[in-house]
Write a protein that holds these residues in place. Structure first.
Motif, mmCIF file in Angstrom:
data_model
loop_
_atom_site.group_PDB
_atom_site.id
_atom_site.type_symbol
_atom_site.label_atom_id
_atom_site.label_comp_id
_atom_site.label_asym_id
_atom_site.label_seq_id
_atom_site.Cartn_x
_atom_site.Cartn_y
_atom_site.Cartn_z
ATOM 1 N N SER A 110 -31.507 29.917 -2.431
ATOM 2 C CA SER A 110 -30.683 30.254 -3.224
ATOM 3 C C SER A 110 -29.457 30.543 -3.738
ATOM 4 C CB SER A 110 -31.234 31.668 -4.338
ATOM 5 O OG SER A 110 -31.612 32.543 -3.893
ATOM 6 N N LEU A 111 -29.093 31.523 -2.243
ATOM 7 C CA LEU A 111 -27.163 32.012 -2.385
ATOM 8 C C LEU A 111 -26.730 30.810 -2.176
ATOM 9 C CD1 LEU A 111 -25.484 34.297 -2.079
ATOM 10 C CD2 LEU A 111 -25.136 33.976 0.102
ATOM 11 N N ARG A 112 -26.787 29.590 -0.767
ATOM 12 C CA ARG A 112 -26.186 27.913 -1.073
ATOM 13 C C ARG A 112 -25.665 27.317 -2.376
ATOM 14 N NH1 ARG A 112 -30.072 26.490 2.991
ATOM 15 N NH2 ARG A 112 -29.360 27.610 4.997
ATOM 16 N N ARG A 113 -26.731 27.801 -2.822
ATOM 17 C CA ARG A 113 -26.457 26.815 -5.315
ATOM 18 C C ARG A 113 -25.995 28.000 -5.878
ATOM 19 N NH1 ARG A 113 -27.849 23.011 -2.740
ATOM 20 N NH2 ARG A 113 -29.566 21.395 -2.198
ATOM 21 N N LYS A 114 -25.669 28.944 -5.354
ATOM 22 C CA LYS A 114 -24.815 30.340 -6.166
ATOM 23 C C LYS A 114 -25.597 30.053 -7.578
ATOM 24 C CE LYS A 114 -20.731 28.576 -4.810
ATOM 25 N NZ LYS A 114 -18.418 28.528 -4.787
ATOM 26 N N SER A 115 -26.608 30.646 -7.204
ATOM 27 C CA SER A 115 -27.973 31.265 -8.259
ATOM 28 C C SER A 115 -28.247 33.047 -7.907
ATOM 29 C CB SER A 115 -29.291 30.827 -7.805
ATOM 30 O OG SER A 115 -29.619 31.326 -9.296
ATOM 31 N N PHE A 116 -27.027 33.104 -8.785
ATOM 32 C CA PHE A 116 -27.602 35.012 -8.472
ATOM 33 C C PHE A 116 -28.420 35.805 -8.790
ATOM 34 C CE2 PHE A 116 -26.481 39.523 -9.674
ATOM 35 C CZ PHE A 116 -25.476 40.009 -8.371
ATOM 36 N N ASN A 117 -29.226 35.378 -10.481
ATOM 37 C CA ASN A 117 -30.163 35.749 -10.467
ATOM 38 C C ASN A 117 -31.583 35.806 -9.463
ATOM 39 O OD1 ASN A 117 -28.824 37.296 -12.928
ATOM 40 N ND2 ASN A 117 -29.175 35.423 -14.197
ATOM 41 N N CYS A 118 -31.610 34.808 -9.470
ATOM 42 C CA CYS A 118 -32.575 33.832 -8.225
ATOM 43 C C CYS A 118 -32.403 34.560 -7.414
ATOM 44 C CB CYS A 118 -32.806 32.827 -8.321
ATOM 45 S SG CYS A 118 -33.401 31.448 -9.348
ATOM 46 N N PHE A 119 -31.498 35.485 -6.271
ATOM 47 C CA PHE A 119 -30.931 35.853 -5.179
ATOM 48 C C PHE A 119 -32.072 36.858 -4.971
ATOM 49 C CE2 PHE A 119 -28.238 37.822 -2.221
ATOM 50 C CZ PHE A 119 -28.956 37.700 -1.324
ATOM 51 N N LYS A 120 -31.056 37.845 -6.300
ATOM 52 C CA LYS A 120 -31.406 39.111 -7.006
ATOM 53 C C LYS A 120 -33.150 39.028 -7.039
ATOM 54 C CE LYS A 120 -29.137 42.241 -9.234
ATOM 55 N NZ LYS A 120 -28.898 42.711 -9.845
ATOM 56 N N LEU A 121 -34.231 38.725 -7.678
ATOM 57 C CA LEU A 121 -35.301 38.198 -7.234
ATOM 58 C C LEU A 121 -35.860 37.955 -5.977
ATOM 59 C CD1 LEU A 121 -35.512 35.591 -11.104
ATOM 60 C CD2 LEU A 121 -36.492 38.327 -10.480
ATOM 61 N N LEU A 122 -35.231 36.870 -5.362
ATOM 62 C CA LEU A 122 -36.242 36.914 -4.230
ATOM 63 C C LEU A 122 -35.763 38.892 -3.981
ATOM 64 C CD1 LEU A 122 -34.830 33.361 -3.867
ATOM 65 C CD2 LEU A 122 -36.936 34.083 -3.574
ATOM 66 N N LEU A 123 -34.822 38.998 -3.577
ATOM 67 C CA LEU A 123 -34.447 39.846 -2.353
ATOM 68 C C LEU A 123 -35.103 40.647 -3.034
ATOM 69 C CD1 LEU A 123 -32.204 40.836 -0.223
ATOM 70 C CD2 LEU A 123 -30.984 41.735 -2.412
ATOM 71 N N SER A 124 -35.415 40.994 -4.330
ATOM 72 C CA SER A 124 -36.502 42.177 -4.740
ATOM 73 C C SER A 124 -37.949 42.096 -4.392
ATOM 74 C CB SER A 124 -36.390 42.123 -6.109
ATOM 75 O OG SER A 124 -37.041 43.212 -6.672
ATOM 76 N N LEU A 125 -38.000 40.982 -4.589
ATOM 77 C CA LEU A 125 -39.415 40.307 -3.902
ATOM 78 C C LEU A 125 -39.745 40.551 -2.271
ATOM 79 C CD1 LEU A 125 -42.364 39.008 -4.237
ATOM 80 C CD2 LEU A 125 -41.935 36.896 -3.698
ATOM 81 N N ILE A 126 -38.830 40.178 -1.041
ATOM 82 C CA ILE A 126 -38.346 40.867 -0.068
ATOM 83 C C ILE A 126 -38.803 41.913 0.013
ATOM 84 C CG2 ILE A 126 -37.740 40.790 2.347
ATOM 85 C CD1 ILE A 126 -36.494 38.021 0.651
ATOM 86 N N PHE A 127 -38.402 43.477 -0.785
ATOM 87 C CA PHE A 127 -38.412 44.655 0.084
ATOM 88 C C PHE A 127 -39.685 45.105 -0.975
ATOM 89 C CE2 PHE A 127 -33.835 43.996 0.678
ATOM 90 C CZ PHE A 127 -33.385 45.045 1.379
ATOM 91 N N LYS A 128 -40.228 44.642 -1.792
ATOM 92 C CA LYS A 128 -41.406 45.098 -2.190
ATOM 93 C C LYS A 128 -42.657 44.314 -0.696
ATOM 94 C CE LYS A 128 -40.621 44.742 -7.038
ATOM 95 N NZ LYS A 128 -40.941 45.925 -7.377
ATOM 96 N N PHE A 129 -42.204 43.544 -0.321
ATOM 97 C CA PHE A 129 -43.252 42.707 1.029
ATOM 98 C C PHE A 129 -43.039 43.423 1.718
ATOM 99 C CE2 PHE A 129 -45.720 38.444 -0.618
ATOM 100 C CZ PHE A 129 -45.549 38.207 -2.375
#
Length: 678
Positions: free
Chosen positions: A341-360
């Motif tokens: 998602s970072l390669r694709r420059k999708s900031f919102n998706c990047f933040k959602l994925l980062l949030s999910l990783i921290f939750k897990f």
């Protein structure tokens, strides 16, 4: 020789066109077809063995596969598909056609097996000897004293050619199972030969995504969307990604969203979690893949399922249904998606994925801490170390080691981004992380660390995985430069309990290195972890800042951490090297260089584990003891009410002055508090 080679290549090209015309006129089992196949094989083998550089420039390997072998397979496939509806009424004809097809596949497999042998012997590439042994081909290499040294370029070309041959062997095995009249797709044994060939190729060159894509195809044929997603993401997350892997993943997701999936037997207990996890990733992937115009999906539609995912994952841990394979597969998919998602420059998706990783990560650390604390209070520290952890915690440790490696290698760059820093620093994960580390280090203060030059099986499985590369240390950092034989020799032969100790040592080592990063709200002092409470908010997102963030995180790496020639000591944690690049995000090239591991013969398990599903007995082998943590566990406690770290005053000489440790803590708290101002 160059002129004769060029003429030969021109002749082969013309020969390939004539062969294609022949297949249009006669069936694939015709004697003229067999004769031309044999002649073409001999000509290509002769050209490669005579001058591999010219052969590589002309792509003779691919010419042989596409124009000859695949062309014949495709012709057989059409014949079999045409006859399949009438197979029961015409059994003799069906049996003969299938026998002819199997005969062709066997002859092609024999050719590639002997070709690898001849190539290795001709160019004296002894690194391929373990591969030849696996193929059960008798090969006699010349003595080193009597052989001329081979250039690095020639060695690389030979290894690449043999790598492609291994993939061809896997494809031939796969086509043999697909193109029959009596497929049993639920039989695990049907795919085992193909999987083993692909994994040989993977271990041979870990940086290539081709074999990973082929493993994803097999996972799809087996009906496991989860494993197919894992392998497609892996095929993207290497130095030489498979070019069509993103599109293949999109097709797999679309099929899943449209019709769902039938889960393999081993995934049934987690079917609800897997379905929710895949559905969320499939929806998210559509918005950042960049393959088509993203659908109109609101942020609420993407954010809402995260809560359900969190509940299902927590329930799977509590009930003990979670497996090592599931935990690690989910972790790798999350980290791969974050990088992509970072390669694709999708900031919102990047933040959602980062949030999910921290939750897990928080859920996994919480579960481990609860068990450690309960057992320590009931039985004492020594008893916990002696009797070991529960099956669930042992499974979680392997996944936590993957996450902690990623965190160690990437947290510095994440915190360097203004738009991410405040949100990351204030995430509840850090309090959970610190509390669990305090508990873990209090129990495993003098645990046993065995031979740090051992690769665990999951290390071999994840060779070439870019998102974790910069967090690797010791032998795991060197592994990708090892030969096939060196990797084989380095795979752990330790007792399962000792492997657990090694995982814990790596996790604590990663944690200490992570705390060295500025603005991380955990301090490591006097062999103790101390949580530093903080509150902050994130600045608004802008396209300009998004481009700046991508430039920062995708920047080429600085020279990697520790020297490969310097022995790494787990006992000397204070000198743990800090990495400085967001890994897995370097520029992508599409040269087909190869990848990886043959330790698991099971088609249902991605991560081979020696300690997953068995009750472990304490090891009786005498081993060297090396400290991996604090010698006193009461230096730090976590206040559950305030979330702040408390220092034990008895660990300091005097009470009328501020010790240096307190000064450093307050300095770091002030630094974190001023995050928004910077």
């Amino acid at each position: 020789m160059a002129d004769s080679q060029s003429k030969l290549i021109t002749i082969l090209s013309v020969y390939g066109k004539k062969f294609s015309e022949l297949l249009n006129d006669v069936p694939p089992y015709h004697e003229n077809v067999s004769a031309m196949v044999s002649e073409f094989r001999q000509a290509v083998e002769k050209a490669i063995l005579a001058d591999i550089e010219t052969a590589a420039e002309s792509d003779l390997d691919n010419m042989l596969w596409m124009k000859i072998h695949y062309a014949v397979i495709d012709s057989y496939r059409k014949q079999i598909s045409k006859l399949r509806p009438q197979a029961k009424s015409r059994p003799t004809e069906a049996r003969k056609l299938e026998a002819q097809f199997v005969k062709f596949v066997k002859s092609a497999m024999h050719f590639y097996s002997t070709f690898i042998q001849q190539c290795a012997i001709t160019y004296k590439v002894v690194e391929l000897k373990p591969i030849i042994n696996r193929l059960r081909v008798n090969a006699k290499f010349p003595r080193a004293a009597s052989s001329q040294p081979v250039s690095a370029k020639i060695t690389k070309l030979v290894i690449q050619s043999c790598h492609r041959s291994l993939i061809c062997l896997g494809d031939l095995s796969r086509y043999r199972e697909v193109n029959t009249f009596h497929n049993d797709e639920n039989s695990e044994k049907l795919w085992r030969p193909a999987i083993n060939f692909y994994k040989l190729a993977l271990q041979l060159i870990p940086s290539n995504g081709f074999p990973l894509n082929q493993l994803a195809v097999i996972a799809s044929l087996e009906g496991s969307v989860l494993r197919a997603t894992y392998y497609f993401f892996r095929a993207i997350s290497v130095e030489s990604p498979f070019p069509t892997a993103p599109a293949n993943l999109e097709l797999a997701f679309k099929k899943f969203l449209k019709s769902g999936t039938q889960y393999p037997k081993e995934e049934m207990p987690l079917s609800e979690l897997i379905a929710c996890f895949l559905r969320w990733h499939a929806m998210l992937y559509q918005t950042y893949s960049g393959l088509h115009k993203p659908p109109e999906i609101s942020e609420l539609e993407l954010s809402a399922p995260m809560g359900q995912l969190e509940i299902l994952f927590q329930e799977a841990i509590k009930t003990g249904k979670v497996t090592t394979d599931a935990v690690n597969t989910i972790a790798v998919i999350n980290l791969s998606a974050l990088s992509f998602s970072l390669r694709r420059k999708s900031f919102n998706c990047f933040k959602l994925l980062l949030s999910l990783i921290f939750k897990f990560m928080s859920l996994m650390w919480t579960a481990l801490e609860v068990e450690l604390k309960s057992k320590r209070e009931r039985f004492g520290t020594a008893e916990v170390r002696e009797n070991g952890l529960s099956l669930t915690s042992r499974r979680l440790l392997v996944g936590l080691r993957i996450y902690s490696t990623w965190l160690r290698g990437n947290i510095s760059e994440l915190l360097a981004v203004d738009e991410l820093r405040s949100e990351i620093v204030s995430d509840p994960f850090w309090k959970v992380y610190c509390s669990a580390l305090v508990e873990l280090s209090s129990i495993y203060t003098s645990t046993v660390v065995i031979d740090s030059d051992s690769l665990l099986k999951e290390d071999v499985e994840l060779l070439g995985f870019l998102p974790c590369r910069r967090g690797l240390s010791s032998i795991r950092q060197r592994a990708e430069q090892m030969t096939f034989d060196e990797i084989e020799e380095s795979v752990s032969k330790l007792h399962p309990n000792s492997e657990i100790d090694l995982r814990i040592a790596d996790i604590l080592d990663d944690a200490i290195s992570t705390t060295r990063v500025d603005k991380v709200p955990i301090l490591y002092e006097n062999q103790s972890f101390i949580f530093l409470a903080t509150q902050s908010t994130s600045p608004p997102h802008s396209d300009v800042m998004m481009n700046a963030m991508v430039d920062l995180l995708l920047d080429e790496p600085d020279p990697p951490g520790p020297s490969l020639t310097t022995p790494y000591s787990k006992a000397n944690w204070g000198s743990a090297t800090q990495y400085s690049t967001f890994s897995g995000l370097s520029s992508i090239s599409y040269d087909n260089s190869p990848s990886f591991n043959l330790h698991s013969t099971s088609t249902t398990s991605i991560f081979p584990s020696s300690a997953d599903d068995e009750v472990l007995e304490p090891t009786t082998k005498k081993i060297d003891q090396r400290p991996i943590g604090s010698q006193k566990s009461n230096a730090t406690t976590i206040d559950n009410a305030t979330g702040t770290g408390k220092l034990n005053p008895f660990n300091f000489a005097g009470s009328f002055f501020q010790p240096p440790q307190v000064q450093r803590i307050r300095a770091k708290q002030a630094q974190i508090k001023n995050t928004d101002v910077e």
